[in-house]
Design a protein around this motif. Structure first.
Motif, mmCIF file in Angstrom:
data_model
loop_
_atom_site.group_PDB
_atom_site.id
_atom_site.type_symbol
_atom_site.label_atom_id
_atom_site.label_comp_id
_atom_site.label_asym_id
_atom_site.label_seq_id
_atom_site.Cartn_x
_atom_site.Cartn_y
_atom_site.Cartn_z
ATOM 1 N N ILE A 70 100.701 -25.983 95.582
ATOM 2 C CA ILE A 70 100.463 -27.071 94.632
ATOM 3 C C ILE A 70 99.026 -27.569 94.764
ATOM 4 N N ILE A 71 98.562 -27.720 95.988
ATOM 5 C CA ILE A 71 97.173 -28.120 96.223
ATOM 6 C C ILE A 71 96.229 -27.091 95.612
ATOM 7 N N LEU A 72 96.488 -25.819 95.882
ATOM 8 C CA LEU A 72 95.612 -24.753 95.385
ATOM 9 C C LEU A 72 95.605 -24.694 93.862
ATOM 10 N N CYS A 73 96.757 -24.864 93.243
ATOM 11 C CA CYS A 73 96.804 -24.858 91.773
ATOM 12 C C CYS A 73 96.019 -26.033 91.196
ATOM 13 N N ASN A 74 96.014 -27.158 91.884
ATOM 14 C CA ASN A 74 95.231 -28.300 91.431
ATOM 15 C C ASN A 74 93.733 -28.057 91.568
ATOM 16 N N LEU A 75 93.343 -27.193 92.493
ATOM 17 C CA LEU A 75 91.922 -26.908 92.718
ATOM 18 C C LEU A 75 91.414 -25.716 91.905
ATOM 19 N N ARG A 76 92.305 -25.070 91.142
ATOM 20 C CA ARG A 76 91.911 -23.876 90.375
ATOM 21 C C ARG A 76 90.785 -24.125 89.398
ATOM 22 N N HIS A 77 90.711 -25.321 88.836
ATOM 23 C CA HIS A 77 89.768 -25.581 87.757
ATOM 24 C C HIS A 77 88.578 -26.431 88.184
ATOM 25 N N LEU A 81 93.530 -35.559 94.353
ATOM 26 C CA LEU A 81 94.636 -34.671 94.737
ATOM 27 C C LEU A 81 95.895 -35.489 94.974
ATOM 28 N N LYS A 82 95.763 -36.598 95.681
ATOM 29 C CA LYS A 82 96.914 -37.459 95.979
ATOM 30 C C LYS A 82 97.554 -37.962 94.684
ATOM 31 N N ARG A 83 96.732 -38.329 93.708
ATOM 32 C CA ARG A 83 97.222 -38.799 92.417
ATOM 33 C C ARG A 83 97.927 -37.678 91.658
ATOM 34 N N ASN A 84 97.408 -36.463 91.749
ATOM 35 C CA ASN A 84 97.993 -35.311 91.053
ATOM 36 C C ASN A 84 99.262 -34.792 91.723
ATOM 37 N N ILE A 85 99.455 -35.153 92.999
ATOM 38 C CA ILE A 85 100.617 -34.683 93.770
ATOM 39 C C ILE A 85 101.324 -35.913 94.335
ATOM 40 N N PRO A 86 102.045 -36.658 93.496
ATOM 41 C CA PRO A 86 102.586 -37.950 93.920
ATOM 42 C C PRO A 86 103.570 -37.891 95.085
ATOM 43 N N GLY A 87 104.247 -36.777 95.323
ATOM 44 C CA GLY A 87 105.246 -36.729 96.385
ATOM 45 C C GLY A 87 104.701 -36.485 97.777
ATOM 46 N N ILE A 88 103.407 -36.202 97.900
ATOM 47 C CA ILE A 88 102.842 -35.848 99.205
ATOM 48 C C ILE A 88 102.303 -37.097 99.906
ATOM 49 N N GLU A 148 96.433 -27.503 81.194
ATOM 50 C CA GLU A 148 95.757 -28.761 80.897
ATOM 51 C C GLU A 148 95.065 -29.331 82.122
ATOM 52 N N LEU A 149 95.441 -28.857 83.322
ATOM 53 C CA LEU A 149 94.869 -29.399 84.558
ATOM 54 C C LEU A 149 93.417 -29.036 84.702
#
Length: 121
Positions: free
Chosen positions: A24-31, A39-46, A120-121
């Motif tokens: 999930i972290i890596l997919c958020n950093l793809r773009h 990252l924390k905002r994009n991954i609310p459960g962590i 869209e990310l």
């Protein structure tokens, strides 16, 4: 040093990017690069502790780069390293399969959605 033996190549992959949070972290950093707070905002459960731990492990494996800006307050950004960029097609495939899976579950009557398309990310 003890010789490490993998039974199949995917074991080596999963050792580096496996688990609940790393893909999930890596997919958020793809773009592009993101700050820890983004990252924390994009991954609310962590939790903050888990995010920090996972980022350190990915940095140690040379999958992500950590850039510290010399300013007050301190600014730190994370991005895929050149080596981490080699995971691009794998990450894209995982995201695309996840979208297909959600669509399949939806077609089977489950109420399920993806908040934002990975494109869209």
């Amino acid at each position: 040093m003890t010789k490490k033996i993998y039974n199949i190549g995917v074991e080596a992959t999963m050792e580096v990017i496996g688990g609940k949070w790393k893909p999930i972290i890596l997919c958020n950093l793809r773009h592009g690069a993101l700050r820890t707070s983004e990252l924390k905002r994009n991954i609310p459960g962590i939790s903050q502790k888990m995010l920090t731990q996972q980022l350190r492990e990915l940095e140690h494996a040379n999958i992500i780069d950590r850039k510290v800006y010399n300013q007050v307050p301190p600014k730190v950004e994370y991005s895929l390293s050149m080596y981490g960029e080699t995971l691009g097609s794998i990450l894209d495939s995982l995201c695309q399969w996840g979208e297909l899976h959600v669509e399949t579950l939806r077609n089977n009557g489950e109420e399920i959605e993806i908040k934002a398309s990975d494109h869209e990310l």
